[in-house]
Design a protein around this motif. Sequence first.
Motif, PDB file in Angstrom:
ATOM      1  N   ASP A  95       0.810  -1.228   0.000  1.00 38.28           N
ATOM      2  CA  ASP A  95       0.000   0.000   0.000  1.00 38.28           C
ATOM      3  C   ASP A  95       0.840   1.274   0.000  1.00 38.28           C
ATOM      4  O   ASP A  95       0.569   2.199  -0.781  1.00 38.28           O
ATOM      5  N   PRO A  96       1.878   1.376   0.857  1.00 36.29           N
ATOM      6  CA  PRO A  96       2.680   2.610   0.834  1.00 36.29           C
ATOM      7  C   PRO A  96       3.380   2.870  -0.508  1.00 36.29           C
ATOM      8  O   PRO A  96       3.408   4.007  -0.976  1.00 36.29           O
ATOM      9  N   LEU A  97       3.924   1.810  -1.127  1.00 40.09           N
ATOM     10  CA  LEU A  97       4.626   2.011  -2.403  1.00 40.09           C
ATOM     11  C   LEU A  97       3.666   2.351  -3.537  1.00 40.09           C
ATOM     12  O   LEU A  97       3.953   3.219  -4.366  1.00 40.09           O
ATOM     13  N   VAL A  98       2.527   1.676  -3.563  1.00 40.94           N
ATOM     14  CA  VAL A  98       1.530   1.957  -4.604  1.00 40.94           C
ATOM     15  C   VAL A  98       1.025   3.386  -4.460  1.00 40.94           C
ATOM     16  O   VAL A  98       0.861   4.103  -5.455  1.00 40.94           O
ATOM     17  N   LYS A 100       2.587   5.971  -2.847  1.00 44.72           N
ATOM     18  CA  LYS A 100       3.672   6.949  -3.034  1.00 44.72           C
ATOM     19  C   LYS A 100       3.963   7.200  -4.506  1.00 44.72           C
ATOM     20  O   LYS A 100       4.212   8.345  -4.916  1.00 44.72           O
ATOM     21  N   HIS A 101       3.953   6.133  -5.301  1.00 44.14           N
ATOM     22  CA  HIS A 101       4.320   6.262  -6.716  1.00 44.14           C
ATOM     23  C   HIS A 101       3.119   6.239  -7.660  1.00 44.14           C
ATOM     24  O   HIS A 101       3.315   6.205  -8.880  1.00 44.14           O
ATOM     25  N   ALA A 102       1.902   6.272  -7.097  1.00 40.01           N
ATOM     26  CA  ALA A 102       0.663   6.292  -7.893  1.00 40.01           C
ATOM     27  C   ALA A 102       0.681   5.204  -8.963  1.00 40.01           C
ATOM     28  O   ALA A 102       0.470   5.464 -10.141  1.00 40.01           O
ATOM     29  N   LEU A 103       0.921   3.977  -8.524  1.00 38.30           N
ATOM     30  CA  LEU A 103       1.067   2.875  -9.475  1.00 38.30           C
ATOM     31  C   LEU A 103      -0.264   2.349 -10.002  1.00 38.30           C
ATOM     32  O   LEU A 103      -0.317   1.817 -11.109  1.00 38.30           O
ATOM     33  N   LEU A 104      -1.331   2.490  -9.203  1.00 39.72           N
ATOM     34  CA  LEU A 104      -2.622   1.944  -9.609  1.00 39.72           C
ATOM     35  C   LEU A 104      -3.738   2.945  -9.332  1.00 39.72           C
ATOM     36  O   LEU A 104      -3.666   3.714  -8.374  1.00 39.72           O
ATOM     37  N   THR A 105      -4.765   2.897 -10.178  1.00 40.25           N
ATOM     38  CA  THR A 105      -5.971   3.688  -9.911  1.00 40.25           C
ATOM     39  C   THR A 105      -6.748   3.004  -8.785  1.00 40.25           C
ATOM     40  O   THR A 105      -6.438   1.872  -8.399  1.00 40.25           O
ATOM     41  N   SER A 106      -7.781   3.664  -8.289  1.00 35.74           N
ATOM     42  CA  SER A 106      -8.553   3.084  -7.189  1.00 35.74           C
ATOM     43  C   SER A 106      -9.227   1.778  -7.598  1.00 35.74           C
ATOM     44  O   SER A 106      -9.265   0.815  -6.825  1.00 35.74           O
ATOM     45  N   LEU A 109      -6.491  -0.879  -7.895  1.00 31.14           N
ATOM     46  CA  LEU A 109      -6.037  -1.253  -6.559  1.00 31.14           C
ATOM     47  C   LEU A 109      -7.051  -2.183  -5.883  1.00 31.14           C
ATOM     48  O   LEU A 109      -6.666  -3.166  -5.243  1.00 31.14           O
ATOM     49  N   HIS A 110      -8.330  -1.894  -6.048  1.00 30.51           N
ATOM     50  CA  HIS A 110      -9.366  -2.741  -5.460  1.00 30.51           C
ATOM     51  C   HIS A 110      -9.305  -4.145  -6.057  1.00 30.51           C
ATOM     52  O   HIS A 110      -9.418  -5.142  -5.341  1.00 30.51           O
ATOM     53  N   ARG A 111      -9.118  -4.214  -7.362  1.00 26.57           N
ATOM     54  CA  ARG A 111      -9.042  -5.516  -8.030  1.00 26.57           C
ATOM     55  C   ARG A 111      -7.861  -6.346  -7.509  1.00 26.57           C
ATOM     56  O   ARG A 111      -7.987  -7.524  -7.178  1.00 26.57           O
ATOM     57  N   VAL A 112      -6.701  -5.715  -7.428  1.00 24.00           N
ATOM     58  CA  VAL A 112      -5.480  -6.426  -7.040  1.00 24.00           C
ATOM     59  C   VAL A 112      -5.416  -6.677  -5.536  1.00 24.00           C
ATOM     60  O   VAL A 112      -5.049  -7.770  -5.094  1.00 24.00           O
ATOM     61  N   SER A 113      -5.797  -5.681  -4.765  1.00 28.13           N
ATOM     62  CA  SER A 113      -5.603  -5.747  -3.319  1.00 28.13           C
ATOM     63  C   SER A 113      -6.737  -6.444  -2.584  1.00 28.13           C
ATOM     64  O   SER A 113      -6.488  -7.188  -1.641  1.00 28.13           O
ATOM     65  N   GLU A 119      -1.736  -9.925  -0.534  1.00 28.51           N
ATOM     66  CA  GLU A 119      -0.864 -10.427   0.535  1.00 28.51           C
ATOM     67  C   GLU A 119      -0.904 -11.949   0.636  1.00 28.51           C
ATOM     68  O   GLU A 119       0.098 -12.586   0.912  1.00 28.51           O
ATOM     69  N   LYS A 120      -2.056 -12.528   0.396  1.00 29.17           N
ATOM     70  CA  LYS A 120      -2.188 -13.985   0.511  1.00 29.17           C
ATOM     71  C   LYS A 120      -1.621 -14.698  -0.702  1.00 29.17           C
ATOM     72  O   LYS A 120      -1.015 -15.759  -0.597  1.00 29.17           O
ATOM     73  N   ASP A 121      -1.831 -14.141  -1.881  1.00 27.36           N
ATOM     74  CA  ASP A 121      -1.378 -14.789  -3.113  1.00 27.36           C
ATOM     75  C   ASP A 121      -0.805 -13.749  -4.052  1.00 27.36           C
ATOM     76  O   ASP A 121      -1.465 -13.302  -4.995  1.00 27.36           O
ATOM     77  N   GLY A 122       0.441 -13.349  -3.785  1.00 29.28           N
ATOM     78  CA  GLY A 122       1.073 -12.303  -4.584  1.00 29.28           C
ATOM     79  C   GLY A 122       1.308 -12.682  -6.026  1.00 29.28           C
ATOM     80  O   GLY A 122       1.415 -11.822  -6.903  1.00 29.28           O
ATOM     81  N   LEU A 123       1.386 -13.985  -6.322  1.00 29.51           N
ATOM     82  CA  LEU A 123       1.669 -14.413  -7.691  1.00 29.51           C
ATOM     83  C   LEU A 123       0.482 -14.163  -8.615  1.00 29.51           C
ATOM     84  O   LEU A 123       0.652 -13.746  -9.760  1.00 29.51           O
ATOM     85  N   LYS A 124      -0.719 -14.388  -8.135  1.00 32.06           N
ATOM     86  CA  LYS A 124      -1.905 -14.197  -8.972  1.00 32.06           C
ATOM     87  C   LYS A 124      -2.098 -12.722  -9.361  1.00 32.06           C
ATOM     88  O   LYS A 124      -2.290 -12.411 -10.538  1.00 32.06           O
ATOM     89  N   PRO A 125      -2.041 -11.781  -8.395  1.00 36.81           N
ATOM     90  CA  PRO A 125      -2.105 -10.364  -8.785  1.00 36.81           C
ATOM     91  C   PRO A 125      -0.951  -9.946  -9.695  1.00 36.81           C
ATOM     92  O   PRO A 125      -1.124  -9.104 -10.578  1.00 36.81           O
TER      93      PRO A 125
END
Length: 198
Positions: A95-98, A100-106, A109-113, A119-125
Motif C-alpha cells: 500500500d505505501p509504495l503503490v 507513493k508512486h501512484a502505481l494503480l488507480t482506485s 487497486l481494489h481488483r489487485v488488493s 498479501e495472501k497470493d502475490g503471484l496471482k495479482p
Amino acid sequence: ISQDEEFTSAVFYLVFFFGVLLSFLQFYVNDNHRRYSEFLSDTMKVMGRVSDVAIFAKTTLPIEKARRITRYMNASHVAAYTGMSVTYTKNNFFDPLVSKHALLTSDELHRVSVEMNVEKDGLKPTHELIAWAMATVRECLKDEKLLDSSEAWQLQDLMIQHRFTIEKMFVTRTVPVPFYYVHFLCFLSFFVTEAPMW
C-alpha cells in the motif's frame, strides 16, 4: 573390554558421527549459499526487465501509454514481493509504495488488493498486472497502430521474461528440503537411539 578400549571405541564413534555431521553441514551451507545467490540474481533480473520495459515503452510510445505500462510493471514487481515473507505485508509494503508512486488507480487497486488478495497470493495479482501491461501493448499494436509487430513482440517478450523470473523466485522459496537431508535425519535418529546399545 577394558575401560581404555571402551573409551577408544566411544571416541571413534564420536569422531565418525561428527565427521558425517560436518560433511552434511557443508552440503547444507553450500546449497543455501547457492540458493541465496540464485535468488539475488533473480531479483536483479526482475528489476532489469522492469527497467527494460519502461525504457522501451518511453522511447517508442506516447507518454500516456508508456506510463501506463510502466505503472503496471512496477506494480507487478511490488505485488510479487508482497506476502513472500512476513517482512513484506500489504500494510507496510504494498500500500505505501503503490500510494507513493501512484502505481494503480482506485479500481485497479481494489481488483489487485481486495478481490485478489495481494498479501495472501502475490503471484496471482502479479500475473494480472503483467496481463494488463501486455493488453496495453496489444492495444497499441492493433487498435492505435503505435507499434509495429516487431516492437510489440519485443515488449511482450520482456514482460514474459519478467513473469518467468518471478515465478522461479516463488518456486525457489517453496522448494522442500532435498531428500538427502531427510535421509541424514533418519541416519542421525538411528545413530542416537541405537548408539547406547553399541
